[in-house]
Design a protein around this motif. Structure first.
Motif, PDB file in Angstrom:
ATOM      1  N   GLU A   1       7.427 -15.477   2.727  1.00 25.86           N
ATOM      2  CA  GLU A   1       6.577 -14.423   3.305  1.00 25.86           C
ATOM      3  C   GLU A   1       6.860 -13.085   2.601  1.00 25.86           C
ATOM      4  O   GLU A   1       5.943 -12.333   2.273  1.00 25.86           O
ATOM      5  N   LEU A   2       8.142 -12.776   2.351  1.00 31.03           N
ATOM      6  CA  LEU A   2       8.498 -11.517   1.691  1.00 31.03           C
ATOM      7  C   LEU A   2       7.931 -11.479   0.274  1.00 31.03           C
ATOM      8  O   LEU A   2       7.429 -10.452  -0.172  1.00 31.03           O
ATOM      9  N   GLU A   3       7.996 -12.616  -0.421  1.00 29.95           N
ATOM     10  CA  GLU A   3       7.452 -12.674  -1.789  1.00 29.95           C
ATOM     11  C   GLU A   3       5.949 -12.469  -1.779  1.00 29.95           C
ATOM     12  O   GLU A   3       5.389 -11.784  -2.622  1.00 29.95           O
ATOM     13  N   ARG A   4       5.310 -13.067  -0.770  1.00 25.74           N
ATOM     14  CA  ARG A   4       3.845 -12.933  -0.669  1.00 25.74           C
ATOM     15  C   ARG A   4       3.462 -11.464  -0.450  1.00 25.74           C
ATOM     16  O   ARG A   4       2.571 -10.926  -1.072  1.00 25.74           O
ATOM     17  N   ARG A   5       4.239 -10.782   0.428  1.00 22.92           N
ATOM     18  CA  ARG A   5       3.948  -9.365   0.707  1.00 22.92           C
ATOM     19  C   ARG A   5       4.177  -8.501  -0.526  1.00 22.92           C
ATOM     20  O   ARG A   5       3.413  -7.600  -0.814  1.00 22.92           O
ATOM     21  N   ALA A   6       5.264  -8.794  -1.265  1.00 22.18           N
ATOM     22  CA  ALA A   6       5.565  -8.005  -2.472  1.00 22.18           C
ATOM     23  C   ALA A   6       4.449  -8.170  -3.493  1.00 22.18           C
ATOM     24  O   ALA A   6       4.006  -7.206  -4.128  1.00 22.18           O
ATOM     25  N   ALA A   7       3.939  -9.409  -3.632  1.00 27.39           N
ATOM     26  CA  ALA A   7       2.866  -9.665  -4.602  1.00 27.39           C
ATOM     27  C   ALA A   7       1.600  -8.929  -4.183  1.00 27.39           C
ATOM     28  O   ALA A   7       0.912  -8.320  -5.011  1.00 27.39           O
ATOM     29  N   ALA A   8       1.316  -8.920  -2.876  1.00 24.65           N
ATOM     30  CA  ALA A   8       0.117  -8.238  -2.384  1.00 24.65           C
ATOM     31  C   ALA A   8       0.213  -6.742  -2.670  1.00 24.65           C
ATOM     32  O   ALA A   8      -0.766  -6.093  -3.028  1.00 24.65           O
ATOM     33  N   ARG A   9       1.418  -6.196  -2.527  1.00 23.50           N
ATOM     34  CA  ARG A   9       1.599  -4.759  -2.795  1.00 23.50           C
ATOM     35  C   ARG A   9       1.378  -4.450  -4.270  1.00 23.50           C
ATOM     36  O   ARG A   9       0.777  -3.454  -4.621  1.00 23.50           O
ATOM     37  N   ARG A  10       1.870  -5.337  -5.131  1.00 19.82           N
ATOM     38  CA  ARG A  10       1.720  -5.129  -6.582  1.00 19.82           C
ATOM     39  C   ARG A  10       0.254  -5.146  -6.997  1.00 19.82           C
ATOM     40  O   ARG A  10      -0.186  -4.385  -7.826  1.00 19.82           O
ATOM     41  N   ASP A  11      -0.515  -6.076  -6.370  1.00 16.71           N
ATOM     42  CA  ASP A  11      -1.914  -6.248  -6.771  1.00 16.71           C
ATOM     43  C   ASP A  11      -2.841  -5.195  -6.172  1.00 16.71           C
ATOM     44  O   ASP A  11      -3.992  -5.091  -6.545  1.00 16.71           O
ATOM     45  N   ARG A  12      -2.324  -4.456  -5.199  1.00 13.47           N
ATOM     46  CA  ARG A  12      -3.173  -3.462  -4.537  1.00 13.47           C
ATOM     47  C   ARG A  12      -3.556  -2.366  -5.531  1.00 13.47           C
ATOM     48  O   ARG A  12      -2.704  -1.902  -6.296  1.00 13.47           O
ATOM     49  N   PRO A  13      -4.845  -1.936  -5.558  1.00 17.21           N
ATOM     50  CA  PRO A  13      -5.210  -0.876  -6.497  1.00 17.21           C
ATOM     51  C   PRO A  13      -4.443   0.415  -6.203  1.00 17.21           C
ATOM     52  O   PRO A  13      -4.046   0.640  -5.060  1.00 17.21           O
ATOM     53  N   ALA A  14      -4.229   1.230  -7.227  1.00 17.97           N
ATOM     54  CA  ALA A  14      -3.489   2.475  -7.045  1.00 17.97           C
ATOM     55  C   ALA A  14      -4.219   3.381  -6.066  1.00 17.97           C
ATOM     56  O   ALA A  14      -5.442   3.315  -5.946  1.00 17.97           O
ATOM     57  N   TYR A  15      -3.463   4.253  -5.387  1.00 15.04           N
ATOM     58  CA  TYR A  15      -4.033   5.201  -4.419  1.00 15.04           C
ATOM     59  C   TYR A  15      -5.124   6.036  -5.102  1.00 15.04           C
ATOM     60  O   TYR A  15      -4.894   6.612  -6.161  1.00 15.04           O
ATOM     61  N   GLY A  16      -6.286   6.061  -4.515  1.00 13.81           N
ATOM     62  CA  GLY A  16      -7.366   6.900  -5.027  1.00 13.81           C
ATOM     63  C   GLY A  16      -7.980   6.423  -6.323  1.00 13.81           C
ATOM     64  O   GLY A  16      -8.638   7.200  -7.004  1.00 13.81           O
ATOM     65  N   HIS A  17      -7.807   5.149  -6.681  1.00 13.93           N
ATOM     66  CA  HIS A  17      -8.287   4.706  -8.002  1.00 13.93           C
ATOM     67  C   HIS A  17      -9.795   4.865  -8.152  1.00 13.93           C
ATOM     68  O   HIS A  17     -10.298   5.066  -9.241  1.00 13.93           O
ATOM     69  N   ASP A  18     -10.552   4.782  -7.018  1.00 12.95           N
ATOM     70  CA  ASP A  18     -12.006   4.877  -7.139  1.00 12.95           C
ATOM     71  C   ASP A  18     -12.542   6.233  -6.651  1.00 12.95           C
ATOM     72  O   ASP A  18     -13.730   6.393  -6.434  1.00 12.95           O
ATOM     73  N   ALA A  19     -11.643   7.212  -6.475  1.00 11.68           N
ATOM     74  CA  ALA A  19     -12.094   8.521  -5.973  1.00 11.68           C
ATOM     75  C   ALA A  19     -12.373   9.466  -7.137  1.00 11.68           C
ATOM     76  O   ALA A  19     -11.743   9.375  -8.185  1.00 11.68           O
ATOM     77  N   LEU A  20     -13.329  10.378  -6.929  1.00 11.37           N
ATOM     78  CA  LEU A  20     -13.608  11.370  -7.971  1.00 11.37           C
ATOM     79  C   LEU A  20     -12.534  12.460  -7.938  1.00 11.37           C
ATOM     80  O   LEU A  20     -12.080  12.943  -8.962  1.00 11.37           O
ATOM     81  N   ILE A  21     -12.155  12.856  -6.694  1.00 11.29           N
ATOM     82  CA  ILE A  21     -11.064  13.821  -6.529  1.00 11.29           C
ATOM     83  C   ILE A  21      -9.941  13.102  -5.801  1.00 11.29           C
ATOM     84  O   ILE A  21     -10.170  12.482  -4.759  1.00 11.29           O
ATOM     85  N   SER A  22      -8.756  13.198  -6.347  1.00  8.17           N
ATOM     86  CA  SER A  22      -7.640  12.532  -5.706  1.00  8.17           C
ATOM     87  C   SER A  22      -6.426  13.460  -5.705  1.00  8.17           C
ATOM     88  O   SER A  22      -5.937  13.855  -6.760  1.00  8.17           O
ATOM     89  N   CYS A  23      -5.991  13.854  -4.500  1.00  9.02           N
ATOM     90  CA  CYS A  23      -4.785  14.673  -4.376  1.00  9.02           C
ATOM     91  C   CYS A  23      -3.757  13.828  -3.652  1.00  9.02           C
ATOM     92  O   CYS A  23      -4.027  13.304  -2.577  1.00  9.02           O
ATOM     93  N   ASP A  24      -2.597  13.705  -4.247  1.00  2.00           N
ATOM     94  CA  ASP A  24      -1.570  12.846  -3.694  1.00  2.00           C
ATOM     95  C   ASP A  24      -0.285  13.665  -3.545  1.00  2.00           C
ATOM     96  O   ASP A  24       0.307  14.089  -4.536  1.00  2.00           O
ATOM     97  N   ARG A  25       0.105  13.903  -2.309  1.00  2.00           N
ATOM     98  CA  ARG A  25       1.320  14.670  -1.991  1.00  2.00           C
ATOM     99  C   ARG A  25       1.394  15.959  -2.811  1.00  2.00           C
ATOM    100  O   ARG A  25       2.405  16.270  -3.438  1.00  2.00           O
TER     101      ARG A  25
END
Ligand SMILES: Nc1ncnc2c1ncn2[C@@H]1O[C@H](COP(=O)(O)OP(=O)(O)OP(=O)(O)O)[C@@H](O)[C@H]1O
Length: 344
Positions: free
Chosen positions: A34-58
């Motif tokens: 289960e932990l491996e599955r979650r880690a893989a899902a996190r890796r495959d998740r697109p980066a924060y704001g990848h499809d946004a025109l404006i992206s402010c992160d912290r």
């Protein structure tokens, strides 16, 4: 309703969202698989704001004046999609203008990430920054006099940025200028100088100037601040047409409740962070068949799982320092900490 887990313990502080959430969901120790599955899902998740025109992160902006540090932006997160027309609201000093100046390429953040149309606003060179201001963003200021050159006519003001970019012929340029003055509703002012126009007309010409080089984003800081409400409405209509007809993404800082109500998305900034967001959609009343606008307010959940609870909610329930969280089937419950009635 079945409880999936009875609480994360009274120790779940308001600032420890992820611990509380995963603790409640995991229950007993998760299997390795289960932990491996979650880690893989996190890796495959697109980066924060990848499809946004404006992206402010912290995003952080600290000013130092006379040895005193002011944290104008304190880890602000904001995503704006292409084609949006949205408003930013907030009390005086909350950081709205600081954010707009950064997005306009006039100021540089202290830390964090700010990207607009694929440009990284923290690492741009001076030359890239100049190009960014000319070609990627358009800006409308509150002070009407700051937007236009006083000795040029409306048409000449709009033509100037196009001329400076130097990529079009005179005839093409004149057609383009005419079309922009048409979109913003001031075609009749084309041969007038700013002092021969009303404040509202000047602001609409300013919008045409800001649109002259086909920017991806149109930014406006209190563009109706100096106008009466009827004139403000006309100026807002010009922003809406730019958004509808040219597809330009528009971000408007405003104190004007009327303007804020006219857009589908209003984001509130509090103490240098985005705090709440109102989304509006049109619904048809089943009984009367009439269209009505339904507004819903959301709190912002940041990537670490942090949530800012509205002060009137927490004060009303006497919540302080720590709260109890419970994961229910379809929501998370938040209760005051009752282990010490004094709240200490
Ligand atoms: N150049 C600067 N030097 C020092 N402090 C600054 C500077 N610019 C802004 N600040 C401070 O940063 C904070 C945020 O200011 P900002 O102008 O972004 O707020 P605002 O939400 O736009 O306010 P208003 O609605 O009054 O324009 C304030 O405390 C302000 O005093």
């Amino acid at each position: 309703m079945t409880e999936t887990s009875a609480g994360t313990g009274a120790g779940a502080g308001t600032g420890t969202g992820t611990g509380a959430g995963t603790g409640a969901g995991a229950g007993a120790a998760a299997t390795l698989e289960e932990l491996e599955r979650r880690a893989a899902a996190r890796r495959d998740r697109p980066a924060y704001g990848h499809d946004a025109l404006i992206s402010c992160d912290r995003l952080v902006r600290v000013f130092s004046a006379d040895g005193v540090e002011v944290q104008a932006l304190q880890g602000l997160d904001l995503l704006v999609r292409e084609g949006e027309l949205m408003a930013l609201v907030g009390a005086s000093g909350s950081g709205k203008s600081t954010l707009m100046n950064i997005l306009a390429g006039l100021d540089t953040p202290t830390a964090g990430v700010a990207r607009v149309a694929g440009r990284d606003l923290l690492t741009m060179t001076a030359r890239e920054r100049l190009r960014y201001r000319r070609e990627v963003v358009g800006f409308v200021w509150q002070q009407t006099a700051r937007n236009l050159l006083p000795y040029l006519t409306a048409a000449q003001n709009v033509a100037l940025p196009v001329q400076l970019r130097g990529r079009s012929r005179a005839r093409q340029r004149a057609e383009h200028v005419g079309a922009l003055l048409e979109v913003t509703g001031v075609a009749d002012c084309r041969d007038r100088r700013p002092h021969e126009m009303s404040g509202g007309q000047q602001q609409r010409v300013a919008i045409a100037v800001a649109l002259a080089n086909h920017p991806s984003v149109l930014l406006a800081d209190e563009p109706t601040g100096e106008l009466d409400s009827r004139t403000a409405e006309e100026v807002f209509a010009a922003f809406r047409r730019a958004n509808d007809e040219l597809g330009t993404t528009v971000v408007i800082v405003t104190h004007d409740q009327e303007v804020a109500r006219e857009v589908r998305r209003t984001v509130a900034i509090r103490d240098g962070r985005t705090s709440t967001e109102i989304l509006r959609r049109t619904e048809v009343d089943a009984a009367t068949g009439e269209e009505e606008t339904v507004a819903r307010e959301y709190a912002m959940l940041d990537r670490a799982g942090r949530l800012q609870l509205p002060a009137d909610y927490t004060e009303g329930l006497g919540m302080r320092d720590r709260v109890v969280l419970r994961l229910e089937q379809d929501h998370i419950g938040v209760w005051p900490d009752d282990t010490d009635p004094g709240g200490h």
